[in-house]
Enzyme design. Structure first.
Site, PDB file in Angstrom:
ATOM      1  N   LYS A   1      -6.803 -28.620  28.885  1.00 14.25           N
ATOM      2  CA  LYS A   1      -8.194 -28.838  29.302  1.00 14.25           C
ATOM      3  C   LYS A   1      -8.957 -29.577  28.206  1.00 14.25           C
ATOM      4  O   LYS A   1      -9.705 -30.518  28.479  1.00 14.25           O
ATOM      5  CB  LYS A   1      -8.868 -27.487  29.603  1.00 14.25           C
ATOM      6  CG  LYS A   1      -8.399 -26.868  30.925  1.00 14.25           C
ATOM      7  CD  LYS A   1      -8.856 -25.414  31.093  1.00 14.25           C
ATOM      8  CE  LYS A   1      -8.227 -24.817  32.356  1.00 14.25           C
ATOM      9  NZ  LYS A   1      -8.426 -23.362  32.496  1.00 14.25           N
TER      10      LYS A   1
ATOM     11  N   GLN B   1     -11.391 -18.518  29.877  1.00 16.30           N
ATOM     12  CA  GLN B   1     -10.045 -18.509  30.463  1.00 16.30           C
ATOM     13  C   GLN B   1      -9.689 -17.096  30.921  1.00 16.30           C
ATOM     14  O   GLN B   1      -9.844 -16.129  30.173  1.00 16.30           O
ATOM     15  CB  GLN B   1      -9.030 -19.023  29.429  1.00 16.30           C
ATOM     16  CG  GLN B   1      -7.610 -19.150  29.936  1.00 16.30           C
ATOM     17  CD  GLN B   1      -7.410 -20.262  30.984  1.00 16.30           C
ATOM     18  OE1 GLN B   1      -8.183 -21.202  31.070  1.00 16.30           O
ATOM     19  NE2 GLN B   1      -6.371 -20.130  31.786  1.00 16.30           N
TER      20      GLN B   1
ATOM     21  N   ASP C   1     -16.554 -22.959  36.463  1.00 17.92           N
ATOM     22  CA  ASP C   1     -15.490 -22.280  37.222  1.00 17.92           C
ATOM     23  C   ASP C   1     -15.997 -21.780  38.574  1.00 17.92           C
ATOM     24  O   ASP C   1     -15.201 -21.331  39.403  1.00 17.92           O
ATOM     25  CB  ASP C   1     -15.035 -21.041  36.441  1.00 17.92           C
ATOM     26  CG  ASP C   1     -13.690 -21.236  35.801  1.00 17.92           C
ATOM     27  OD1 ASP C   1     -12.893 -22.028  36.331  1.00 17.92           O
ATOM     28  OD2 ASP C   1     -13.442 -20.585  34.779  1.00 17.92           O
TER      29      ASP C   1
HETATM   30  N1  GUN Z   1      -6.802 -18.925  34.742  1.00 19.51           N
HETATM   31  C1  GUN Z   1      -6.008 -19.603  35.613  1.00 19.51           C
HETATM   32  N2  GUN Z   1      -6.697 -20.547  36.275  1.00 19.51           N
HETATM   33  C2  GUN Z   1      -7.964 -20.474  35.810  1.00 19.51           C
HETATM   34  C3  GUN Z   1      -9.149 -21.200  36.127  1.00 19.51           C
HETATM   35  O1  GUN Z   1      -9.192 -22.099  36.975  1.00 19.51           O
HETATM   36  N3  GUN Z   1     -10.254 -20.815  35.438  1.00 19.51           N
HETATM   37  C4  GUN Z   1     -10.238 -19.796  34.537  1.00 19.51           C
HETATM   38  N4  GUN Z   1     -11.380 -19.478  33.930  1.00 19.51           N
HETATM   39  N5  GUN Z   1      -9.163 -19.111  34.218  1.00 19.51           N
HETATM   40  C5  GUN Z   1      -8.029 -19.455  34.863  1.00 19.51           C
END
Ligand code: GUN
Length: 302
Positions: free
Chosen positions: A61, A105, A128
């Site tokens: 990311k 995350q 998110d």
């Molecule tokens: N863990 C796995 N996919 C995601 C996501 O799209 N966002 C977040 N915050 N955690 C994740």
């Protein structure tokens, strides 16, 4: 001897290629934002603990954010960080003008309360789309931050099918990150939506009624070829690593038995290279959108 034949006829929906194009389009819009606002859009990512898979995702990311011309701020906290400290960091980032998007995350390590952390996010920086304000806005048809993975699935489906109106869609899984917002997005596209989950009765029959199947259960190859209606469109959100064989690392597989499904579905996303890259592209999209909205600018056309 010949290699085992692959029963092939389905169109492979190339999420990786689509995501690359989307990232280029986003990167092309960043300079306009910088000219108008005098600063780069910024995304802050918080990783708590040292789960290896999460570290890889967070690293990807960050790289993608910088490649798009945005600022990336990474916060790595130990697994035993106190809840109050994590929430204090979220609040500091809420108040930081250089930060347009905040992503914590998930999953968080045991002992931390995810809901409380998500509730502490400024909804307008919640790239998110997990805050109840954004979930509510999505259900109410208002401008929302939409969770990245289901948004990526919706974009791929619309690109492949055009109009989704009237199609029967089955969403497998009911997480707040994927299943629930996915069902809502499909409903917004005028699909007839069924949400299936671990307690659903006669699951194979439910799936067999679907023109569109979105599998997000996190169980390797659970959806079998004979569960799928001939001609169905399959979006496989699962990324599961199988046990290693000898010295080789275990293979990555989705939630769908793709190899056998290929013979009779119309189109399917591969794992890897399907939905995964779209999630990151949509995170960049949401960050750029959040930056525009926070600066009272119109949404960019991406
Ligand atoms: N863990 C796995 N996919 C995601 C996501 O799209 N966002 C977040 N915050 N955690 C994740």
């Amino acid at each position: 001897m010949n290699a085992p034949s692959t029963p092939s006829s389905a169109h492979i929906i190339d999420g990786k290629a689509f995501a690359l194009k989307l990232r280029e389009n986003i990167a092309a819009k960043v300079p306009e934002f910088i000219t108008a606002s005098g600063r780069k859009p910024g995304l802050a990512v918080i990783l708590v603990g040292d789960d290896p898979a999460s570290k890889v995702y967070v690293g990807s990311k960050g790289k993608a954010t910088i490649a798009a011309g945005m600022n990336s701020f990474e916060y790595l906290l130990p697994a035993d960080v106190p809840q109050e400290d994590l929430i204090a960091l979220v609040k500091t980032l809420n108040d930081d003008d250089a930060v347009d998007g905040i992503l914590v995350q998930l999953p968080l390590p045991d002992g931390l309360n995810e809901q409380e952390v998500i509730a502490a996010l400024d909804p307008d920086k919640d790239v998110d789309g997990l805050h109840v304000m954004n979930a509510g806005r999505l259900v109410s048809g208002q401008k929302a931050m939409v969770p990245c993975t289901p948004l990526g699935c919706q974009i791929l489906l619309k690109d492949y099918l055009g109009d989704l109106s009237g199609l029967n869609a089955v969403v497998l899984g009911r997480s707040i990150l994927v299943g629930k917002p996915m069902a809502q997005l499909l409903l917004n596209e005028n699909c007839t939506v069924t949400m299936a989950h671990s307690r659903t009765k006669d699951l194979p029959d439910v799936v067999r009624a679907a023109d569109i199947v979105v599998a997000a259960v996190g169980r390797p190859e659970m959806v079998k070829a004979d569960w799928l209606k001939p001609g169905a469109i399959v979006i496989d959100v699962g990324i599961n690593r199988l046990a290693p064989v000898g010295d080789a690392k275990g293979r990555l597989v989705g939630d769908v038995d793709t190899h056998n499904a290929m013979a009779h579905v119309k189109a399917i996303t591969p794992v890897p290279g399907g939905v995964g890259p779209m999630t990151i592209a949509c995170l960049l999209r949401n960050t750029l959108l959040a930056a525009h909205r926070r600066n009272s600018m119109d949404d960019p056309e991406i």
